[in-house]
Structure formats: structure tokens, C-alpha cells
Design an enzyme around this catalytic site. Structure first.
Site, short mmCIF file in Angstrom:
data_model
loop_
_atom_site.label_atom_id
_atom_site.label_comp_id
_atom_site.label_asym_id
_atom_site.label_seq_id
_atom_site.Cartn_x
_atom_site.Cartn_y
_atom_site.Cartn_z
N GLU A 53 -117.19 -27.04 37.64
CA GLU A 53 -118.47 -27.60 37.26
C GLU A 53 -118.32 -28.69 36.21
O GLU A 53 -119.03 -29.70 36.24
CB GLU A 53 -119.40 -26.49 36.73
N CYS A 78 -119.42 -19.42 35.05
CA CYS A 78 -119.10 -18.41 34.04
C CYS A 78 -120.13 -18.43 32.91
O CYS A 78 -120.77 -19.44 32.64
CB CYS A 78 -117.69 -18.60 33.50
N ARG A 192 -94.90 -19.12 49.32
CA ARG A 192 -94.37 -18.67 48.02
C ARG A 192 -95.01 -19.43 46.86
O ARG A 192 -95.19 -18.88 45.78
CB ARG A 192 -92.85 -18.84 47.98
N ASP A 208 -78.63 -9.86 52.27
CA ASP A 208 -78.95 -11.27 52.49
C ASP A 208 -78.67 -12.15 51.27
O ASP A 208 -78.60 -13.37 51.42
CB ASP A 208 -80.42 -11.42 52.88
N GLY A 292 -87.14 -4.84 53.69
CA GLY A 292 -86.75 -4.32 54.99
C GLY A 292 -87.78 -3.35 55.55
O GLY A 292 -88.89 -3.19 55.00
N LEU A 294 -88.05 -0.05 55.64
CA LEU A 294 -88.49 1.08 54.82
C LEU A 294 -89.54 0.65 53.81
O LEU A 294 -90.58 1.30 53.67
CB LEU A 294 -87.29 1.71 54.10
N LEU A 296 -91.46 -2.14 53.75
CA LEU A 296 -92.68 -2.64 54.41
C LEU A 296 -93.51 -1.49 54.97
O LEU A 296 -94.73 -1.44 54.79
CB LEU A 296 -92.29 -3.61 55.52
N GLN A 297 -92.84 -0.56 55.66
CA GLN A 297 -93.58 0.56 56.27
C GLN A 297 -94.19 1.46 55.21
O GLN A 297 -95.26 2.05 55.42
CB GLN A 297 -92.65 1.37 57.17
#
Length: 348
Positions: A53, A78, A192, A208, A292, A294, A296-297
Site C-alpha cells: 500500500e 495492517c 528452492r 547423493d 528418500g 521413508l 517422504l512416506q
């Protein structure tokens, strides 16, 4: 399209120009209209700098026109003193008679107070124009303040037959296995720059040896995060090179040094809520999980995720490490040459 929606769309487009620069503040755009002509516009450019603004009002050459104008803003102005004075006070001081707001600000110090203050000053305030689009724009900010945790984005690449990687028993396992294409990798680097942090687990770090930095794009570097319970990752890894802020979550605390911090977690309990609580306390508003299967799941099974970006490459492994399972259909798909980007949302 209604007139108000047309100008709010412009506010949203302007707001996106602040992506990756304004967090932990929200992205906000503003347009000032007089007699159906835009006489000023602005967006929040950088954290700590003037709000949208302020920039919009400052861009108006003839300030006398403000008394006959409407100011459109994608997020409620605000009402508190932070790094800058209240935008609602500025609007009142310039006697702008009408304000159109996309969405209410959930931040406790605002949360409707800006709208209330302007209405008490006699300003006509309309709320909720393109509200869904404005909420989507700042979904990280809203999740952070409403759920008191960072916005969690899962990211992985998988083959056409649903594998993340080759069989771990194969001798070539020590080398990174590329599934997606170069365009996909550039998009990952762009992502990123837009997120506060990036997280991997011990196995991914060891196998990696990723840098987790922005190289194929320009912009802000995310904070690097790695889970290393026993603190076994060697100092020779890129993650420990001291070039970028890096946090190691462990129960075997190491010695902090330049750009490398060791944070203890209680691994006898569920570590994901602990980790997210830590990121919230550090005001890291979003995190990309690139670990990996594990890791992520685990986020999926505990329902601690908001988006998933799945890059489906054209390769076929036949066997290997299965990709995580999402019991949803993608909301969006984008063709990236020989790779397809599928975007999932936890809440549809």
C-alpha cells in the site's frame, strides 16, 4: 469479469513479484484506481521494506486524486507497528474513501483490526474479492499462522513404473540416479528460491552428497536441513562445507561451527512434530522435503504435508525403491518435455 475482480487480479500479479523476497511476511499487491484508471500500484518488494500500500500510494503523482480513489489490496492492510507503520493509518491519513480487500490477514496483530479501523474512520471497505485466489497466493503464510507449523512441500522424481531409485543391493547404488530431465531440475532450483528450507535424511545425504543450493536459478538460498540421528555424516559432504546455513537434527550433538548447527531431537518420540515445531520457532515458513522413501512416506502417513510435486520421468526401472504412495489424484499436471510434473494438494 467484474471491475473489482479485474483490479484484484492485477494486485495478485504484482504480489507474486515479491516471491522469495518477503518471507516471513506475506506477498501483497496493491492498485489505486481513479475514474476507472490505474493511477498507482505497488507490491511488497522485500522483508522489512515498505508494504504494498505504501509503494502504491507513493507511486501516485497527483496525491489530490487519492480522495476520489479506490485502493485495491490482496491482503488486509495492517493495523500494527512492526518494521513499518500501519498501512491502515496511511490509507486513513490520505482520506482514500474506498478500500477493496482480497482476504483477511490471519496474523494475530492484524486479524480484522485493519478493516475495523478503516471502517471506524468512515471508509467503505469491501472484503472477499477473489478471496480463494488471494488465499492460495499466501498459503504458506496462512498455514504458518493458523496451524503454527511451516508449509510442507514434498518433492520427488519417479519412473514410469513407480520407482524412486535402483535396487539398493546393486553395486552402482553409490551414484545418483537421474530420472527427470534438465528442465525439471531448473524448476526444482527455482522452487528452492521460493521456500525457506529444504530437508533430507541421512541416506540421501550419504548416497547423493547433494549441495541443496540454488545453482540453475537466481535467488535466495534455502536453509539446509538434514536428519542424522547418530551424527555419522562425514565433514567431507557438501552439506557441511560451511557455505550456507545448515542444521543437523540429531540425538548425538556435534559442535556448532560456521553455518553448521546441531539441534537435538528426542528420537524415542515422533520426530516430525518436533522438527516442525523447531522450524516454526525459527520462523521458517516453508520447507521442501526431498528425502528418500521413508522420510517422504512418514510425512504422508502422519498427514503433515500440504503439497507434493512429483516429477514422472520417461525411464523404466523394472524394480528398485518404490515411490511414496499418495491416495489422491493430482490437481495439476504439466508436460516438461519427456517429464510430467504432477502437483498434489492435501486438501482439495
Amino acid at each position: 469479469m467484474k471491475i473489482a475482480e479485474k483490479y484484484m487480479e492485477r494486485c495478485i500479479s504484482l504480489a507474486r513479484l515479491g516471491s522469495g523476497e518477503v518471507a516471513p511476511n506475506p506477498m501483497v499487491g496493491s492498485v489505486i484506481v481513479c475514474n476507472d484508471l490505474i493511477i498507482g500500484e505497488g507490491f511488497h518488494r522485500q522483508y522489512g521494506g515498505p508494504h504494498a500500500e505504501v509503494n502504491a500510494i507513493n507511486s501516485v503523482k497527483d496525491k489530490s486524486l487519492l480522495k476520489e480513489s479506490t485502493i485495491y489490496v490482496s491482503l488486509e492492510p495492517c493495523a500494527h507497528f512492526g518494521k513499518t507503520p500501519p498501512c491502515s493509518d496511511l490509507i486513513i491519513s490520505h482520506r482514500i474513501p474506498r478500500v477493496v480487500v482480497g482476504s483477511v490477514d490471519p496474523f494475530a496483530k492484524v486479524a480484522g483490526k485493519g478493516i475495523e479501523k478503516m471502517r471506524r474512520a468512515g471508509i467503505q471497505v469491501e472484503v472477499g474479492v477473489l478471496e480463494d485466489e488471494c488465499l492460495e497466493l499466501n498459503r504458506r503464510f496462512f498455514t504458518f499462522h493458523q496451524q503454527q507449523r511451516p508449509y510442507v512441500i514434498l518433492k520427488w522424481a519417479q519412473t514410469l513404473d513407480g520407482f524412486l531409485d535402483i535396487d539398493r543391493s546393486q553395486p552402482e547404488f553409490g551414484q545418483p540416479t537421474w530420472i527427470s530431465n534438465e528442465l525439471s531440475r531448473r524448476l526444482v532450483h527455482r522452487q528452492r528460491t521460493e521456500e525457506a528450507a529444504i530437508l533430507i535424511g541421512t541416506n540421501t545425504a550419504m548416497k547423493d552428497n547433494p549441495s541443496l543450493t540454488v545453482r540453475d536459478w537466481s535467488g535466495r538460498q534455502p536453509v539446509r536441513l538434514v536428519i542424522d540421528r547418530q551424527n555419522l555424516l562425514p565433514d567431507s559432504l557438501h552439506l557441511k562445507d560451511g557455505t550456507m546455513p545448515t542444521i543437523v537434527f540429531t540425538d548425538n550433538k556435534g559442535e556448532n561451527r560456521r553455518n553448521l548447527e546441531f539441534v537435538p531431537l528426542d528420537f524415542s518420540r515422533n520426530i516430525l512434530p518436533q522438527l516442525l515445531d523447531f522450524l516454526y520457532a525459527r520462523e521458517l515458513q516453508s520447507v521442501v522435503v526431498e528425502g528418500g522413501k521413508l522420510l517422504l512416506q512418514s510425512f504422508i502417513d502422519q498427514d503433515l504435508w500440504d503439497e507434493a510435486h512429483v516429477y514422472v520421468g520417461h525411464s523404466w526401472f523394472g524394480n528398485g525403491v518404490p515411490a511414496p504412495h499418495l491416495a489422491k489424484l493430482p490437481r495439476k499436471c504439466e508436460q516438461l518435455h519427456d517429464t510430467i510434473l504432477q502437483v498434489f494438494y492435501r486438501q482439495n
